[in-house]
Design a protein around this motif. Structure first.
Motif, PDB file in Angstrom:
ATOM      1  N   HIS A  41       0.955  -1.246  -0.001  1.00 30.62           N
ATOM      2  CA  HIS A  41      -0.009   0.015   0.044  1.00 30.62           C
ATOM      3  C   HIS A  41       1.212   1.374  -0.027  1.00 30.62           C
ATOM      4  CE1 HIS A  41      -3.254   2.642   0.769  1.00 30.62           C
ATOM      5  NE2 HIS A  41      -2.898   2.926   2.056  1.00 30.62           N
ATOM      6  N   MET A  42       2.104   1.350   0.826  1.00 34.64           N
ATOM      7  CA  MET A  42       2.793   2.308   0.821  1.00 34.64           C
ATOM      8  C   MET A  42       3.574   2.550  -0.450  1.00 34.64           C
ATOM      9  SD  MET A  42       2.238   3.987   3.838  1.00 34.64           S
ATOM     10  CE  MET A  42       0.582   3.425   3.324  1.00 34.64           C
ATOM     11  N   LEU A  43       3.985   1.397  -0.966  1.00 35.09           N
ATOM     12  CA  LEU A  43       4.966   1.773  -2.102  1.00 35.09           C
ATOM     13  C   LEU A  43       3.839   1.907  -3.324  1.00 35.09           C
ATOM     14  CD1 LEU A  43       7.089  -1.579  -1.780  1.00 35.09           C
ATOM     15  CD2 LEU A  43       7.746   0.820  -1.412  1.00 35.09           C
ATOM     16  N   THR A  44       2.617   1.602  -3.275  1.00 31.56           N
ATOM     17  CA  THR A  44       1.781   1.995  -4.560  1.00 31.56           C
ATOM     18  C   THR A  44       1.536   3.513  -4.201  1.00 31.56           C
ATOM     19  OG1 THR A  44       0.670  -0.114  -4.592  1.00 31.56           O
ATOM     20  CG2 THR A  44      -0.532   1.756  -5.082  1.00 31.56           C
ATOM     21  N   ALA A  45       1.374   4.133  -3.050  1.00 39.14           N
ATOM     22  CA  ALA A  45       1.312   5.719  -2.902  1.00 39.14           C
ATOM     23  C   ALA A  45       2.488   6.393  -3.327  1.00 39.14           C
ATOM     24  CB  ALA A  45       0.870   5.570  -1.362  1.00 39.14           C
TER      25      ALA A  45
END
Length: 198
Positions: A41-45
């Motif tokens: 989720h963080m890397l996608t953001a």
């Protein structure tokens, strides 16, 4: 300065097998699979708000813990961004951002200096978010900054919710990095350093 800034690499150790492709001039498209839901989720953001196309597949020894996978993903991603930047000719070099997420506010400053350094001033009120240890965020950002050869300052200005704190830090990093890697139309393709090299 018009050639696509894309890099791919694979990092294989006795603990992880990680493939990364980045395009610095993308649209923020992301395909991320590390086996760690919150980290994905963080890397996608990071991709979305940095306007960096990102493809990451990481297989690690998650049965032990998440440390090796998170750290090695940071190394691989940082190396890929460094390769895509090349000699950094014509880029803005510096970037900064303040990004809120509800009660949380993070400030990030980036310098594509060629001198790797992480200044981390982020505290979490709990030890985990989702299944991920919050202490691993510092490990990721340190590995990322060192491998990308950048100076990176990440500061939590305020925040109580671990999810919000982490997400504001990643989004602020994305926005600061987006600014730093952009071409400066006034730079005329020069390397942004009095030394002539970064």
């Amino acid at each position: 300065m018009n050639e696509p800034r894309i890099a791919s690499l694979q990092r294989v150790t006795g603990e992880t097998d990680i493939s990364v492709t980045v395009s610095l001039d993308g649209t923020g498209a992301a395909s991320v699979d590390t086996g760690i839901g919150f980290f994905d989720h963080m890397l996608t953001a990071l991709a979305k708000h940095g306007m960096i196309d990102l493809d990451i597949v990481a297989k690690g020894d998650l049965h032990i813990d998440f440390h090796h996978t998170v750290e090695d993903t940071g190394i691989a991603l940082g190396q890929a961004i460094g390769r895509a930047l090349g000699d950094k000719r014509g880029v803005r070099r510096f970037g900064s951002a303040l990004v809120p997420l509800d009660e949380a506010l993070a400030e990030v400053v980036v310098d594509l200096s060629g001198r790797p350094f992480l200044a981390w001033s982020v505290e979490f009120p709990a030890s985990t978010v989702g299944e991920m240890d919050t202490e691993l965020f510092e490990e990721f950002f340190r590995a990322f900054a060192m491998a990308a050869m950048m100076t990176l300052h990440v500061t939590k200005k305020t925040g109580r919710n671990c999810h919000h704190i982490a997400e504001s830090a990643f989004k602020a990093t994305a926005r600061a990095l987006r600014m730093a890697v952009e071409y400066d139309p006034r730079a005329a393709g020069a390397i942004p350093s009095t030394k002539g090299i970064l």
